[in-house]
Design an enzyme around this catalytic site. Structure first.
Site, mmCIF file in Angstrom:
data_model
loop_
_atom_site.group_PDB
_atom_site.id
_atom_site.type_symbol
_atom_site.label_atom_id
_atom_site.label_comp_id
_atom_site.label_asym_id
_atom_site.label_seq_id
_atom_site.Cartn_x
_atom_site.Cartn_y
_atom_site.Cartn_z
ATOM 1 N N TYR A 123 0.850 -1.187 0.000
ATOM 2 C CA TYR A 123 0.000 0.000 0.000
ATOM 3 C C TYR A 123 0.890 1.243 0.000
ATOM 4 O O TYR A 123 1.254 1.792 1.043
ATOM 5 C CB TYR A 123 -0.933 0.000 1.207
ATOM 6 C CG TYR A 123 -1.979 -1.086 1.181
ATOM 7 C CD1 TYR A 123 -2.230 -1.818 0.019
ATOM 8 C CD2 TYR A 123 -2.730 -1.398 2.313
ATOM 9 C CE1 TYR A 123 -3.188 -2.820 -0.015
ATOM 10 C CE2 TYR A 123 -3.695 -2.392 2.287
ATOM 11 C CZ TYR A 123 -3.919 -3.102 1.130
ATOM 12 O OH TYR A 123 -4.868 -4.094 1.109
ATOM 13 N N GLY A 178 -18.969 -1.869 -2.000
ATOM 14 C CA GLY A 178 -19.161 -1.887 -3.444
ATOM 15 C C GLY A 178 -20.631 -1.888 -3.822
ATOM 16 O O GLY A 178 -21.413 -2.711 -3.350
#
Length: 297
Positions: A53, A211
């Protein structure tokens, strides 16, 4: 905050996916630290990160270093916080996501994460994604060795199938603690893995759990694609006086007592909103409406 179990440890029912704090579009450090501190203030005790990340082409570990700084600067007690990191992926300059699951790489990556997180042992270390070029048992075996050596305390998997969960258990036995797969109202491909984790007592950590919800809104003159399909989440949110995101996370929590969503956040108010979902209990009628909407073609 309600709590759930991960590898025998008590963790908050909603965690924090820290990836947005370090990749493209990331906030400045002041806001990033404030976001982590807001999560801790709200009772969040599971922080999910990975060595990959970071911005494309930059050094690994930006997010791990950030979390270490945030925990060190926090004024409250952090003894109950479980930091979960991952190894086995990379981010070269072209912005792609590579996969490297060799035992040598995983060992090197884990030892580097250990130093960045400033801990004696990593709380939860997860294989970020199986490497098709490496026998799966070899990758899992590397994590078993790190566990045996005391460098990690718990082992997890990410982006795996039910077959791979069974194969990992053949290597690790009951020492496998968790599975982190993508799962949301929009993407339910990991339904078999979620059910298997419930059966085996493994924590199931849905990544990208919002989502279909965070990108859809019933307000305004235009509706993004997908908003009509998930209208039930917005309807229940209006009826309850909460956000659609909270309704989504509460719905996920209802699917199994082993589910621990890890929504991402890059603002304090966002993480506080997500944490509030832990105390939102939906009725059977509401759950039926929501589940039906996720199955609409």
């Amino acid at each position: 905050m309600r709590y759930r179990t991960l590898g025998g440890l008590k963790v908050s029912a909603v965690g924090l996916g820290a990836m947005p704090l370090s990749i493209e579009g990331r906030p400045d450090e002041r806001r990033a630290l404030a976001t982590v501190h807001a999560a801790l203030d709200a009772g969040v005790t599971l922080l999910d990160t990975a060595d990959s990340y970071h911005l494309p082409g930059q050094d690994p570990g930006h997010n791990e270093l950030l979390l270490a700084r945030a925990l060190a600067a926090y004024g409250g007690d952090t003894d109950a916080v479980l930091v979960a990191t991952k190894g086995g992926r990379g981010r070269p300059a072209d912005g792609s996501w590579t996969v490297t699951g060799s035992p040598r790489h995983l060992r090197t990556a884990a030892e580097a994460s250990l130093k960045r997180l400033r801990v004696e042992a990593i709380g939860l270390y997860q294989l970020h994604k199986p490497d098709p070029a490496v026998p799966f048992e070899d990758s899992v075996g590397a994590l078993r060795d790190l566990l045996d050596e005391g460098k990690i305390r718990l082992v997890g998997l990410s982006n795996v199938t039910t077959e791979q969960i069974h194969r990992a258990r053949a290597v690790l036995g009951d020492r496998l603690a968790s599975v982190q797969n993508r799962y949301s109202p929009e993407v339910r491909d990991s339904e078999p893995e979620l059910r298997l984790c419930a059966e085996l007592g493994l924590a199931f950590l849905p990544w990208s759990p919002l989502g279909g919800i965070s990108r859809s809104s019933l307000d305004g003159p235009s509706r993004p694609a997908g908003s009509a399909r998930f209208a039930a989440f917005h309807e229940v949110a209006r009826e309850r006086g909460v956000s659609p995101q909270q309704v989504c996370l509460a719905w996920l929590l209802s699917l199994s007592p082993t589910v621990v969503p890890i929504p991402g956040a890059s603002r304090p108010e966002t993480v506080q909103n997500s944490a509030g979902a832990a105390n939102l209990v939906l009725s059977e009628e509401e759950l039926t409406r929501l589940t039906r909407s996720t199955r609409t073609p």
